[in-house]
Design a protein around this motif. Structure first.
Motif, short mmCIF file in Angstrom:
data_model
loop_
_atom_site.label_atom_id
_atom_site.label_comp_id
_atom_site.label_asym_id
_atom_site.label_seq_id
_atom_site.Cartn_x
_atom_site.Cartn_y
_atom_site.Cartn_z
N ALA A 1 -9.18 1.50 -12.19
CA ALA A 1 -8.35 0.89 -13.09
C ALA A 1 -6.46 1.16 -12.17
O ALA A 1 -6.17 0.79 -11.47
N VAL A 2 -6.87 2.53 -11.76
CA VAL A 2 -5.87 2.85 -10.63
C VAL A 2 -5.68 2.07 -9.63
O VAL A 2 -4.22 1.08 -9.09
N PHE A 3 -6.63 1.81 -9.10
CA PHE A 3 -6.93 1.54 -8.06
C PHE A 3 -6.58 -0.17 -7.78
O PHE A 3 -5.81 -1.05 -7.23
N ALA A 4 -6.86 -0.47 -9.16
CA ALA A 4 -6.39 -2.63 -9.09
C ALA A 4 -4.72 -2.47 -9.08
O ALA A 4 -4.76 -3.71 -9.01
N VAL A 5 -4.12 -1.51 -9.95
CA VAL A 5 -2.58 -1.15 -9.90
C VAL A 5 -2.05 -1.41 -8.56
O VAL A 5 -1.20 -1.52 -7.79
N GLN A 6 -3.30 -0.74 -7.75
CA GLN A 6 -2.44 -0.36 -6.67
C GLN A 6 -2.96 -1.38 -5.25
O GLN A 6 -1.56 -1.76 -4.72
N THR A 7 -3.88 -2.25 -5.82
CA THR A 7 -3.72 -3.43 -5.48
C THR A 7 -2.64 -4.65 -5.83
O THR A 7 -1.72 -5.43 -5.00
N LEU A 8 -2.09 -4.51 -7.04
CA LEU A 8 -1.14 -5.53 -7.66
C LEU A 8 0.16 -4.22 -6.57
O LEU A 8 1.03 -5.93 -6.42
N ILE A 9 0.26 -3.37 -6.23
CA ILE A 9 1.49 -3.19 -6.14
C ILE A 9 1.96 -3.69 -4.23
O ILE A 9 2.46 -3.91 -4.16
N ILE A 10 0.54 -3.75 -3.93
CA ILE A 10 0.14 -4.66 -2.07
C ILE A 10 0.29 -5.92 -2.74
O ILE A 10 0.72 -6.04 -1.31
N ALA A 11 -0.12 -6.46 -3.46
CA ALA A 11 0.54 -8.02 -3.04
C ALA A 11 1.43 -8.16 -4.13
O ALA A 11 2.11 -9.29 -2.99
N VAL A 12 2.46 -8.00 -4.44
CA VAL A 12 3.92 -8.42 -4.74
C VAL A 12 4.39 -7.90 -3.87
O VAL A 12 5.48 -7.86 -3.25
N SER A 13 4.33 -6.45 -2.97
CA SER A 13 4.64 -6.19 -1.95
C SER A 13 4.99 -6.88 -0.18
O SER A 13 5.80 -7.52 -0.11
N GLN A 14 3.68 -7.51 -0.03
CA GLN A 14 3.12 -8.03 0.74
C GLN A 14 4.11 -9.50 0.49
O GLN A 14 4.95 -9.96 1.32
N ARG A 15 3.75 -9.81 -1.10
CA ARG A 15 4.83 -11.34 -1.27
C ARG A 15 6.35 -11.51 -0.74
O ARG A 15 6.81 -12.86 -0.53
N ASN A 16 6.81 -10.12 -0.62
CA ASN A 16 8.52 -10.19 -0.96
C ASN A 16 8.74 -9.55 0.55
O ASN A 16 9.49 -9.29 1.69
N GLY A 17 7.58 -9.74 1.46
CA GLY A 17 8.06 -8.94 2.57
C GLY A 17 8.28 -7.47 2.67
O GLY A 17 9.19 -7.19 3.58
N ASP A 18 8.29 -6.74 1.77
CA ASP A 18 8.53 -5.43 1.18
C ASP A 18 6.84 -4.43 2.33
O ASP A 18 7.72 -3.19 2.11
N LEU A 19 6.74 -5.08 2.83
CA LEU A 19 4.86 -3.70 2.87
C LEU A 19 5.13 -4.30 5.01
O LEU A 19 4.35 -5.38 4.82
N THR A 20 5.21 -3.55 4.82
CA THR A 20 4.65 -3.31 7.01
C THR A 20 2.88 -3.56 7.24
O THR A 20 2.36 -2.82 6.74
N PRO A 21 3.33 -4.89 8.00
CA PRO A 21 1.77 -4.33 7.68
C PRO A 21 0.43 -3.90 8.56
O PRO A 21 0.53 -3.14 9.21
N LYS A 22 -0.57 -3.85 7.86
CA LYS A 22 -1.46 -2.98 8.54
C LYS A 22 -2.14 -3.48 10.30
O LYS A 22 -1.79 -4.99 10.69
N PRO A 23 -2.18 -2.58 11.05
CA PRO A 23 -2.69 -3.23 12.97
C PRO A 23 -4.04 -3.56 12.71
O PRO A 23 -4.83 -3.18 11.54
N GLY A 24 -3.96 -4.34 13.33
CA GLY A 24 -5.99 -4.53 13.53
C GLY A 24 -5.42 -6.39 12.76
O GLY A 24 -5.30 -6.94 12.82
N ARG A 25 -7.02 -6.99 12.89
CA ARG A 25 -7.46 -8.37 13.25
C ARG A 25 -6.62 -8.48 11.99
O ARG A 25 -6.61 -9.90 11.44
#
Length: 215
Positions: A132-156
Motif C-alpha cells: 500500500a505504501v508503494f502504491a501511494v508512492q506510485t500515485l505520487i509519481i504518476a500525478v507529478s509526471q502528469r503535471n510536469g513536476d518530476l525530473t525524468p530518470k536517465p536511461g532508455r
C-alpha cells in the motif's frame, strides 16, 4: 495561512518542501523507534528463566531487523523522489499524508510478524501494508509526471524509470506473502532473493541509453 499565501498557492507557487520533508522524516523516525518496543523481557523473569527469555527474543529481533530495513528503504525512496519533485499541488500533499499514515502503521504488522510469525496471515497483513505504501508512492509519481513536476530518470525509459523500484519491491512482497499463505511461512523469506535479479535489471534499464537514429 494568510490570504496572500493562498493566492500564491493557487497561482502555482511551490509548497515549502522543507516542512514537507521535516514532517515526513519525523514520521519515519517515530516508526523506526517504535519497532524496538517488541524486544522486551518481562520484569519478573530472573535466573534460568531470564536466559530462556533472552534466547526467545530471536523472532522479535529478526522482525525488528526486517522492518528496520524495510522502513529504511521506504525512507530512502521517499527522499530520492521528493528531492527531484516540485511540490506545487495540494493533491501531492494529500497523497503524502496517506503515505505517512501507512508508514506509521508499519510497527503493527511488524509486531504481528515478531509475535505470530507462525501465522500466515501475519505475512499477508505485513505485505499488504508495505505494498500500500508503494502504491501511494506510485500515485505520487504518476500525478507529478502528469503535471510536469518530476525530473525524468536517465536511461532508455525516462518516464517509467521512477516506477521500477515500487513495482519491483511490491512484486517481491506479494510473492513473499503468497508463499507464506500457501502453507510455507518458513520458506517465505527465500523470496528476498528475487530482489537480486530484479534490482540488477532495473539498474540496467535506468542506466542504459537510448540509441538515436543517425540521419
Amino acid at each position: 495561512m494568510t490570504e496572500g499565501d493562498e493566492d500564491e498557492r493557487d497561482a502555482g507557487g511551490e509548497v515549502d518542501l522543507g516542512r514537507v520533508l521535516a514532517l515526513s522524516d519525523g514520521v519515519f523516525a517515530i516508526a523506526l523507534t517504535l519497532l524496538v518496543l517488541d524486544i522486551r523481557i518481562p520484569d519478573e523473569v530472573h535466573g534460568a528463566d531470564f536466559l530462556r527469555a533472552l534466547s526467545g527474543l530471536e523472532p522479535a529481533i529478526a522482525g525488528y531487523l526486517i522492518s528496520y530495513l524495510v522502513i529504511g528503504v521506504l525512507w530512502l525512496a521517499h527522499h530520492r523522489l521528493f528531492r527531484e519533485l516540485r511540490v506545487r499541488h495540494a493533491r501531492i500533499m494529500s497523497l503524502n499524508m496517506v503515505l505517512l499514515a501507512l508508514v506509521a502503521l508499519l510497527p503493527f504488522p511488524s509486531s504481528l510478524l515478531a509475535k505470530h510469525g507462525d501465522e500466515a496471515v501475519s505475512y499477508a497483513v505485513y505485505a499488504a501494508n508495505v505494498v500500500a505504501v508503494f502504491a501511494v508512492q506510485t500515485l505520487i509519481i504518476a500525478v507529478s509526471q502528469r503535471n510536469g513536476d518530476l525530473t525524468p530518470k536517465p536511461g532508455r525509459f525516462p518516464r517509467f524509470g521512477w516506477y521500477l523500484q515500487p513495482i519491483t519491491a511490491s512484486f517481491v512482497f506479494v510473492v513473499w506473502a503468497v508463499v507464506a499463505v500457501s502453507g510455507h511461512p518458513g520458506q517465505a523469506n527465500y523470496a528476498w532473493w528475487l530482489l537480486v535479479p530484479l534490482v540488477l535489471v532495473s539498474r540496467r534499464l535506468n542506466q542504459s541509453k537510448q540509441v538515436l537514429p543517425q540521419h
